[in-house]
Design a protein around this motif. Structure first.
Motif, PDB file in Angstrom:
ATOM      1  N   THR A 184      -2.535   9.242  -5.379  1.00  0.00           N
ATOM      2  CA  THR A 184      -3.244   8.166  -6.079  1.00  0.00           C
ATOM      3  C   THR A 184      -2.294   7.295  -6.893  1.00  0.00           C
ATOM      4  O   THR A 184      -2.395   6.063  -6.871  1.00  0.00           O
ATOM      5  N   THR A 185      -1.363   7.921  -7.601  1.00  0.00           N
ATOM      6  CA  THR A 185      -0.420   7.135  -8.387  1.00  0.00           C
ATOM      7  C   THR A 185       0.500   6.308  -7.497  1.00  0.00           C
ATOM      8  O   THR A 185       0.754   5.127  -7.769  1.00  0.00           O
ATOM      9  N   LEU A 186       1.005   6.900  -6.426  1.00  0.00           N
ATOM     10  CA  LEU A 186       1.987   6.192  -5.615  1.00  0.00           C
ATOM     11  C   LEU A 186       1.381   5.022  -4.850  1.00  0.00           C
ATOM     12  O   LEU A 186       2.041   3.987  -4.693  1.00  0.00           O
ATOM     13  N   ILE A 187       0.135   5.158  -4.398  1.00  0.00           N
ATOM     14  CA  ILE A 187      -0.469   4.002  -3.719  1.00  0.00           C
ATOM     15  C   ILE A 187      -0.923   2.948  -4.728  1.00  0.00           C
ATOM     16  O   ILE A 187      -1.221   1.816  -4.343  1.00  0.00           O
ATOM     17  N   SER A 188      -0.929   3.291  -6.002  1.00  0.00           N
ATOM     18  CA  SER A 188      -1.303   2.311  -7.024  1.00  0.00           C
ATOM     19  C   SER A 188      -0.323   1.155  -7.077  1.00  0.00           C
ATOM     20  O   SER A 188      -0.677   0.047  -7.476  1.00  0.00           O
ATOM     21  N   PHE A 189       0.933   1.399  -6.677  1.00  0.00           N
ATOM     22  CA  PHE A 189       1.903   0.302  -6.652  1.00  0.00           C
ATOM     23  C   PHE A 189       2.366  -0.012  -5.240  1.00  0.00           C
ATOM     24  O   PHE A 189       3.419  -0.612  -5.029  1.00  0.00           O
ATOM     25  N   SER A 190       1.546   0.336  -4.254  1.00  0.00           N
ATOM     26  CA  SER A 190       1.814  -0.072  -2.877  1.00  0.00           C
ATOM     27  C   SER A 190       1.318  -1.499  -2.668  1.00  0.00           C
ATOM     28  O   SER A 190       0.342  -1.928  -3.275  1.00  0.00           O
ATOM     29  N   THR A 191       1.983  -2.227  -1.775  1.00  0.00           N
ATOM     30  CA  THR A 191       1.508  -3.550  -1.376  1.00  0.00           C
ATOM     31  C   THR A 191       0.907  -3.525   0.023  1.00  0.00           C
ATOM     32  O   THR A 191       0.607  -4.578   0.588  1.00  0.00           O
ATOM     33  N   ASP A 192       0.730  -2.335   0.575  1.00  0.00           N
ATOM     34  CA  ASP A 192       0.156  -2.166   1.904  1.00  0.00           C
ATOM     35  C   ASP A 192      -1.344  -1.944   1.772  1.00  0.00           C
ATOM     36  O   ASP A 192      -1.784  -0.919   1.246  1.00  0.00           O
ATOM     37  N   PRO A 193      -2.174  -2.883   2.227  1.00  0.00           N
ATOM     38  CA  PRO A 193      -3.627  -2.734   2.069  1.00  0.00           C
ATOM     39  C   PRO A 193      -4.175  -1.460   2.702  1.00  0.00           C
ATOM     40  O   PRO A 193      -5.110  -0.854   2.171  1.00  0.00           O
TER      41      PRO A 193
END
Length: 413
Positions: A158-167
């Motif tokens: 959850t934390t790591l995808i919080s700063f992903s730019t991949d929809p």
């Protein structure tokens, strides 16, 4: 699959068609595998349930840098299986000290915090940077910021995808974890502007793997290193895919003479045998942890340490790094010749690792991967139009040439 006979009622599930159907019926569809069912593997080759062989040019997203079932790694695992596999960190075990010491030495660092998966290691690095920021740098409570870069891939927690730019990675998982600022990869001006007194770390991949093997512009990594030193900010290098020989050096950062404050490692550290990951840094950074503040039941377990110790010993010879550099040069030269065919729009890479962008007229990356599968070559697409190529570092020269021949059949004139 095509050619599989129909299965009589009550018969065992053994054909590729039946096995794929069973997987689709009983597992979540969070992956879209190519239609091949691997039964055995050795070195750079895998064999499916029907006995057909394929050359693996993906290598488990670099988890299999040393190939499938490397004899040294299998021997190390078997020997440890006869002794002890798990103690938890409630007790010491006799492989732990050597693992930490030798991994720290390989990295030119002082301390190791072992975990299991790459995502766990990145999460640990995030926690490390924040704790360091509060206890050492003096950032006010709850104010720590970490700067990351666009098109990153650090895992799917959850934390790591919080700063992903991949929809695809990010959509429908909010609310998201705060405390991150995203700037464009390769843009030092944007990086400089993003750093403030409350910035505790810059986190990035020295080569972006999931994004399509994106190599930063020359001078970018040294520039980030200089900025982070000036601003008293930790430089955290996620070398989970790029590290441990893949790019022709032990670490991708070495190509520009950069030593980060923190290495995040995984994938190849477990030799394709067991999940092993680690955060490696100085005592001044990892020394911020006190008992009970972070941990993992399986992190640093005896089996993981035994396999990783053998991985470290293999890397210390330098032969795998040299092989990746030599064969990688050949790979990138050959792929580069495809750019004028109208089927390939770009080729990027470093060491034995390449991203090939296919032209729309040639189909999607998935379709190209399927065509190569039918010719006995395993690759995988990413972001629609890109095919990733990352053979095991042990691949034979003649096998690489054979595979490139199949790539030319699909993407050549």
């Amino acid at each position: 699959m095509e050619g599989d006979p129909p299965r009589p009622p009550g018969a065992a599930v053994t054909t590729a068609r039946d096995l794929i159907a069973a997987a689709d019926a009983h597992s979540a569809h969070n992956y879209h595998p190519l239609p091949v069912v691997v039964a055995t593997a050795e070195g750079a080759w895998v064999t499916d349930v029907a006995g057909r062989r394929y050359l693996d040019l993906l290598a488990g997203y670099s988890a299999l840098n040393f190939g499938h079932r490397h004899p040294r790694l299998v021997r190390a695992a078997k020997a440890q299986l006869d002794r002890v596999t798990l103690t938890s960190r409630a007790f010491h075990h006799d492989r732990f000290a050597a693992f930490c010491e030798r991994l720290a030495e390989l990295c030119g660092m002082e301390m190791v915090l072992p975990m299991n998966t790459g995502a766990e290691a990145v999460e640990t690095a995030v926690k490390t940077a924040r704790k360091w920021g509060y206890r050492v740098k003096g950032v006010p409570a709850e104010m720590a910021k970490i700067v990351v870069v666009g098109n990153n891939f650090h895992g799917r927690t959850t934390t790591l995808i919080s700063f992903s730019t991949d929809p695809e990675a990010r959509a429908d998982y909010g609310p998201y974890t705060p405390g991150f600022e995203i700037v464009p990869f390769g843009d030092l001006t944007a990086m400089r502007a993003a750093l403030t007194e409350n910035t505790v770390a810059v986190l990035l991949e020295p080569v972006q793997g999931e994004a399509g093997v994106i190599v930063p512009p020359a001078g970018y990594l040294p520039g980030v290193r200089e900025l982070t030193r000036e601003r008293n900010v930790l430089f955290v290098a996620d070398e989970i895919q790029s590290g441990l020989g893949r790019t022709g050096r032990t670490f991708a950062c070495e190509h520009e003479g950069v030593v980060p404050d923190v290495y995040v490692l995984g994938k190849a550290l477990g030799g394709g045998v067991v999940p092993v990951s680690a955060v490696v840094s100085s005592a001044a950074v990892l020394g911020v942890f006190r008992p009970g503040e972070h941990g993992s039941t399986f992190g640093g377990n005896p089996l993981a340490c035994a396999v990783a110790l053998e991985v470290i010993a293999m890397l210390r010879t330098g032969e795998f790094q040299a092989r990746a550099a030599e064969l990688g040069g050949r790979l990138l030269r050959e792929l580069g010749t495809l750019k004028g065919t109208g089927r390939v729009t770009a080729v990027r890479g470093r060491g034995l690792w390449a991203g090939v962008d296919v032209a729309p007229a040639c189909g999607t990356g998935r379709e190209v991967s399927e065509r190569l599968l039918r010719r006995g070559v395993l690759v995988k697409d990413t972001h629609g139009a890109t095919v990733r190529i990352a053979p095991p570092l042990v691949i034979a020269e003649e096998d690489l040439e054979w595979a490139l021949g199949r790539v030319r059949e699909v993407l050549g004139p």
